[in-house]
Scaffold this active site. Structure first.
Site: not given
Ligand code: AMP
Length: 395
Positions: A37, A352, A375
């Site tokens: 990330r 996910g 999400g």
């Protein structure tokens, strides 16, 4: 994309506050165990540095419940970022995030400098889109850049509220997410196939409904498939089912029929008597006997699903085909990942579990796009407006 990006504004000499997603996994000693990330945020940060901005970064990390907690400090992220950028990233060590240190560091910045604020969730009202906190964050800078797609579906002070106070644009990560997924939804190359899996129909109701308006084929696997099989009158034994969604599943099957969307459901199953990693398993054709539950798609279903994507030009995949955390029931998910790696077209993995599966299996570089937000990508596929993107300035 109709939202402005960092390319559309002058950043030279300006203080630019960037919402990143530095919510990285760490071990007990606070060592970062996966820095993807942070690496993912580098294009936007480097662009700003190269173009003479004063770069202030912010992110959440984990879920600190009661304000400041040293365990959730972004210190390790500042260190890793310094290494990756090859320049010092100063952490503004304020328990209240925008405190004396942050104000001083932001005030002293020169072009190309990088400062990281502390975990925005040290302010417990951040996730309630507290406008006072948003205003404080905005007061540090001239421009807001949102580059955290994973939290863009939440209206928080650091993702949405802040955009009320200063000009606000998208970073490269968000731009990539919405241009690739947006094109797939609005103007896909066909055949366009969606593959949905995972545990619950109820989580994906909106996604199924929206995708039926867009796709040519819809493949349904995983635990959610049993509610659809039950709706077709097929015996499913003790498999996972949402009784109160059987009617909805029927409606969706009817809708698919009317729209000419071909639905692919499992035709055989890997079944066991217990939900256990070492449970004895067998293959069950079509119907599942009483006392057994389906924990993965069977070999014929794998073939069928492979066929469904073999000539696809656009594929979107969200959710595993079985209980892939248990090796005995991971085959269906693996085979779908492999089938996608061979698709001669655009392949989009909706974050996910399916993203984790694709990465573990080493197919990540074979996919067009792996979304950085589970999400958020589901809400995007549902056709919903994401507050962290809606808040940005239009072109
Ligand atoms: P979701 O968060 O809805 O994408 O669901 C992911 C979870 O669904 C994973 O933890 C899987 O183990 C679970 N899952 C997939 N297939 C099945 C199944 N046949 N029975 C029970 N759970 C399943």
């Amino acid at each position: 994309m109709n939202k402005k990006t960092v390319r559309d504004i002058e950043v030279k000499g300006k203080k630019v506050i960037v919402r990143c997603d530095f919510n990285v996994p760490m071990d007990k000693e606070g060592n970062i165990t996966d820095d993807r990330r942070i690496v993912g945020a580098l294009p936007t940060i480097n662009y700003l540095i190269e173009n003479g901005a004063k770069v202030i970064l912010m992110s959440h990390l984990g879920r600190p419940k009661e304000g400041y907690d040293a365990k959730y400090s972004l210190k390790p992220v500042a260190q890793r970022l310094s290494q990756l950028l090859g320049k010092e990233v100063l952490l503004a060590e304020d328990k209240e995030v925008v405190g004396e240190n942050a104000v001083k560091l932001a005030g002293d910045m020169k072009e190309g400098d990088v400062v990281l604020l502390e975990n925005v969730r040290f302010i417990t009202t951040e996730t309630k889109n507290d406008m006072e906190f948003a205003k404080k964050l905005a007061s540090l800078a001239d421009i807001f850049v949102n580059d955290a797609f994973g939290t863009a579906h939440r209206a928080h002070s650091s993702t949405a509220g802040i955009a009320s106070y200063i000009p606000s644009v998208a970073g490269f990560l968000i731009e990539k997410e919405i241009s690739i997924m947006g094109k797939a939804l609005e103007n896909p190359e066909r055949p366009f196939v969606a593959i949905l899996g995972g545990a619950k129909v109820s989580d994906k109701i909106g996604v199924i409904n929206n995708l039926l308006e867009k796709v040519d084929r819809l493949v349904i696997g995983g635990g959610m498939a049993y509610t659809f099989l039950k709706a077709q009158g097929i015996k499913i034994g003790n498999s996972l089912v949402e009784e109160d969604k059987v009617e909805y599943a029927k409606e969706m099957l009817d809708k698919a029929n009317k729209k000419g969307v071909k639905i692919y459901l499992p035709v055989d199953h890997i079944v066991a008597k217990e939900f256990k990693a070492d449970a004895a398993w067998e293959v069950s054709k079509t119907e599942i006997p009483e006392g057994f539950m389906g924990l993965d798609i069977g070999p014929e279903s794998v073939k069928l699903f492979e066929e469904a994507v073999s000539d696809a030009k656009t594929v979107i995949w969200n959710g595993p085909m079985g209980v892939f955390e248990m090796p005995a029931f991971a085959n269906g998910t693996k085979k779908v990942a492999e089938a996608l790696s061979k698709v001669n077209g655009t392949t989009i993995i909706g974050g996910g579990d399916s993203a984790a599966a694709v990465e573990q299996l080493g197919y990540a570089d074979k996919m067009t796009h792996i979304s950085t937000g589970g999400g958020a990508s589901l809400e995007f596929l549902e056709g919903l407006e994401l507050p962290g993107i809606a808040a940005l300035n239009n072109k």
